[in-house]
Scaffold this motif. Sequence first.
Motif, PDB file in Angstrom:
ATOM      1  N   GLY A 158    -101.125  23.388  94.751  1.00  0.00           N
ATOM      2  CA  GLY A 158    -102.223  24.280  95.126  1.00  0.00           C
ATOM      3  C   GLY A 158    -101.725  25.679  95.453  1.00  0.00           C
ATOM      4  N   ILE A 159    -100.622  25.748  96.206  1.00  0.00           N
ATOM      5  CA  ILE A 159    -100.037  27.041  96.559  1.00  0.00           C
ATOM      6  C   ILE A 159     -99.524  27.754  95.310  1.00  0.00           C
ATOM      7  CG2 ILE A 159     -98.176  28.176  97.834  1.00  0.00           C
ATOM      8  CD1 ILE A 159    -100.386  27.169  99.611  1.00  0.00           C
ATOM      9  N   LEU A 160     -98.852  27.010  94.437  1.00  0.00           N
ATOM     10  CA  LEU A 160     -98.317  27.600  93.208  1.00  0.00           C
ATOM     11  C   LEU A 160     -99.432  28.178  92.342  1.00  0.00           C
ATOM     12  CD1 LEU A 160     -95.701  24.845  92.283  1.00  0.00           C
ATOM     13  CD2 LEU A 160     -95.213  27.117  93.199  1.00  0.00           C
ATOM     14  N   GLU A 161    -100.542  27.436  92.274  1.00  0.00           N
ATOM     15  CA  GLU A 161    -101.693  27.896  91.492  1.00  0.00           C
ATOM     16  C   GLU A 161    -102.244  29.197  92.072  1.00  0.00           C
ATOM     17  OE1 GLU A 161    -104.747  27.840  88.626  1.00  0.00           O
ATOM     18  OE2 GLU A 161    -102.934  26.630  88.774  1.00  0.00           O
ATOM     19  N   LYS A 162    -102.343  29.246  93.384  1.00  0.00           N
ATOM     20  CA  LYS A 162    -102.900  30.415  94.058  1.00  0.00           C
ATOM     21  C   LYS A 162    -101.989  31.635  93.924  1.00  0.00           C
ATOM     22  CE  LYS A 162    -106.629  31.376  96.453  1.00  0.00           C
ATOM     23  NZ  LYS A 162    -107.978  31.137  95.901  1.00  0.00           N
ATOM     24  N   MET A 163    -100.685  31.379  93.829  1.00  0.00           N
ATOM     25  CA  MET A 163     -99.717  32.480  93.719  1.00  0.00           C
ATOM     26  C   MET A 163     -99.492  32.932  92.275  1.00  0.00           C
ATOM     27  SD  MET A 163     -96.888  31.192  96.515  1.00  0.00           S
ATOM     28  CE  MET A 163     -95.784  32.593  96.258  1.00  0.00           C
ATOM     29  N   GLU A 164    -100.192  32.309  91.322  1.00  0.00           N
ATOM     30  CA  GLU A 164    -100.121  32.675  89.903  1.00  0.00           C
ATOM     31  C   GLU A 164     -98.691  32.587  89.352  1.00  0.00           C
ATOM     32  OE1 GLU A 164    -101.916  36.525  89.706  1.00  0.00           O
ATOM     33  OE2 GLU A 164    -103.953  35.723  89.863  1.00  0.00           O
TER      34      GLU A 164
ATOM     35  N   MET B  55     -96.924  27.688  77.435  1.00  0.00           N
ATOM     36  CA  MET B  55     -96.429  27.702  76.058  1.00  0.00           C
ATOM     37  C   MET B  55     -97.527  27.797  74.999  1.00  0.00           C
ATOM     38  SD  MET B  55     -93.205  27.730  76.548  1.00  0.00           S
ATOM     39  CE  MET B  55     -92.713  27.630  74.831  1.00  0.00           C
ATOM     40  N   GLU B  56     -98.749  27.478  75.337  1.00  0.00           N
ATOM     41  CA  GLU B  56     -99.837  27.441  74.349  1.00  0.00           C
ATOM     42  C   GLU B  56     -99.964  28.769  73.597  1.00  0.00           C
ATOM     43  OE1 GLU B  56    -104.579  26.282  74.285  1.00  0.00           O
ATOM     44  OE2 GLU B  56    -103.737  27.222  76.081  1.00  0.00           O
ATOM     45  N   GLU B  57    -100.012  29.851  74.344  1.00  0.00           N
ATOM     46  CA  GLU B  57    -100.169  31.171  73.741  1.00  0.00           C
ATOM     47  C   GLU B  57     -98.971  31.522  72.861  1.00  0.00           C
ATOM     48  OE1 GLU B  57    -100.744  35.202  75.890  1.00  0.00           O
ATOM     49  OE2 GLU B  57    -102.335  33.886  76.642  1.00  0.00           O
ATOM     50  N   VAL B  58     -97.785  31.126  73.302  1.00  0.00           N
ATOM     51  CA  VAL B  58     -96.563  31.421  72.561  1.00  0.00           C
ATOM     52  C   VAL B  58     -96.569  30.717  71.206  1.00  0.00           C
ATOM     53  CG1 VAL B  58     -94.044  31.299  72.594  1.00  0.00           C
ATOM     54  CG2 VAL B  58     -95.296  31.685  74.725  1.00  0.00           C
TER      55      VAL B  58
ATOM     56  N   LYS C 134     -94.579  32.782  82.205  1.00  0.00           N
ATOM     57  CA  LYS C 134     -94.893  33.216  80.835  1.00  0.00           C
ATOM     58  C   LYS C 134     -94.213  34.545  80.515  1.00  0.00           C
ATOM     59  CE  LYS C 134     -99.047  32.282  79.654  1.00  0.00           C
ATOM     60  NZ  LYS C 134    -100.524  32.320  79.480  1.00  0.00           N
ATOM     61  N   SER C 135     -94.117  35.415  81.507  1.00  0.00           N
ATOM     62  CA  SER C 135     -93.520  36.732  81.287  1.00  0.00           C
ATOM     63  C   SER C 135     -92.015  36.664  81.047  1.00  0.00           C
ATOM     64  CB  SER C 135     -93.789  37.633  82.498  1.00  0.00           C
ATOM     65  OG  SER C 135     -93.071  37.170  83.647  1.00  0.00           O
TER      66      SER C 135
END
Length: 451
Positions: free
Chosen positions: A322-328, A375-378, A334-335
């Motif tokens: 949950g924390i990881l999701e909130k911290m993006e 990875m989807e976008e890549v 991805k970057s």
Amino acid sequence: YITIIWGEFMKKVLFFISVLLLISFVIFTKFTIGGIILAIYVILSVVATRRNLTLDEIIDISILYGKKSSLVIILFIFIGSLSATWMACGTIPGLVYYGLKFINPNIFLFFVFVICCIVSSILGSAFASTGIIGVALMAIAKTSDINLNLVGAAIISGVYFGDRWSPISVSANLVSSLTGVSIFTNLRNMVKSTIVPFILTSILYLGLSRVFTLDITENLLPNMIMANYNLDIRFIFLPLVAIIVLSILKVNVKISMGISIVMATLIAMFLQNEKLFDILNYAFNGFYKFNGGELEKIIKGGGVVSMANATIVIVISCLLVGILEKMEILSFLKSKIRNIDSRANLFANMFGIGVISSMIGCNQTVSIIMTEQVMEEVYDSRGLSREDLTVDLENSAVILNGFIPWNSSCFVPCAILEVAFYIAIPLAFFLSLIPICTFIQYKIADRRALK
């Protein structure tokens, strides 16, 4: 307004009490892995407050993701209860008794691997397969002086074969759902990357079986089992048969296990003359009927309590996600992907993201979702199909969780089997051969440059 304020206050109080209880548990039980994950969660929560997240936002996202652990916890309750009731009714003692009579001790490790592959393909769950067939095979292994960590490794290799390649596997269906590829197309595409690792794993366990044999000469255990159990084959294997048949019929694994537990309870009462209260006690606290006896070394354990540490890992992992999701965190990962000029290099990047996702996500579901979203976008930008994405996810993110000590995919099977992860996991050859063979295949066969 006062009611809303009071409700928010109580939510915070209950949340902090829950966190304090978790901290108290890991300290009191000296649960190192649980303490590490909890420390990471607390540290990230503090970091999140410095990134413009409020305490209320952290609590809300933690509660939201904490609730998601309930389904897994229910599965753990079923697994713990199942193994204990199977010991009480005679299913596991029966498997040990007949196993010692018919198993070729010179190919025991190979036999363990293949049987676990078959059962896990039917059940579609590594955890359930470990709790059902893995416990029985480990009980057989305990009758000899064979290396139990090596046996555990063969079991783990086998249960993850089916966890990855079964039409009712949660991970396989999750990957198919995320990528939009049919589950049966997914399974068909995985065959090519499964054959070589399966053959190599089989050869390795066949070779090790010649060195680490199951010594069953002059084994008095079958006589002791017969003296303490009524091994009427018309009844003792019904709980196992029920699990297999219901799984083939695609009945939810928790329902199948629940039916099996009820059957095991009735058989224990009417065939083994166990009292209902004792059976319920076994289901919760574990089967410890033969305290001080020779059978205690082989037939003991299970119960809901035995899954306490695994439950704590799952709960804290969900809070952490949950924390990881909130911290993006996903956007950050991805970057960092760059310099991809070949399919082998692309798979290597997915492998790296899978490892990171497995480490910070702490369970297979979260790791798969995180890796796919990164990875989807890549893959789309490099002109690869969704089927390519699906296969690579299966050969990386799905398998890699088993290598991370605090990840539930590693911790739970090792806890059920009571083996040391730092010995068993390196010997679980199938887990490492899948990504290794896939990378080599891409390196040799696919020399096309990507877009």
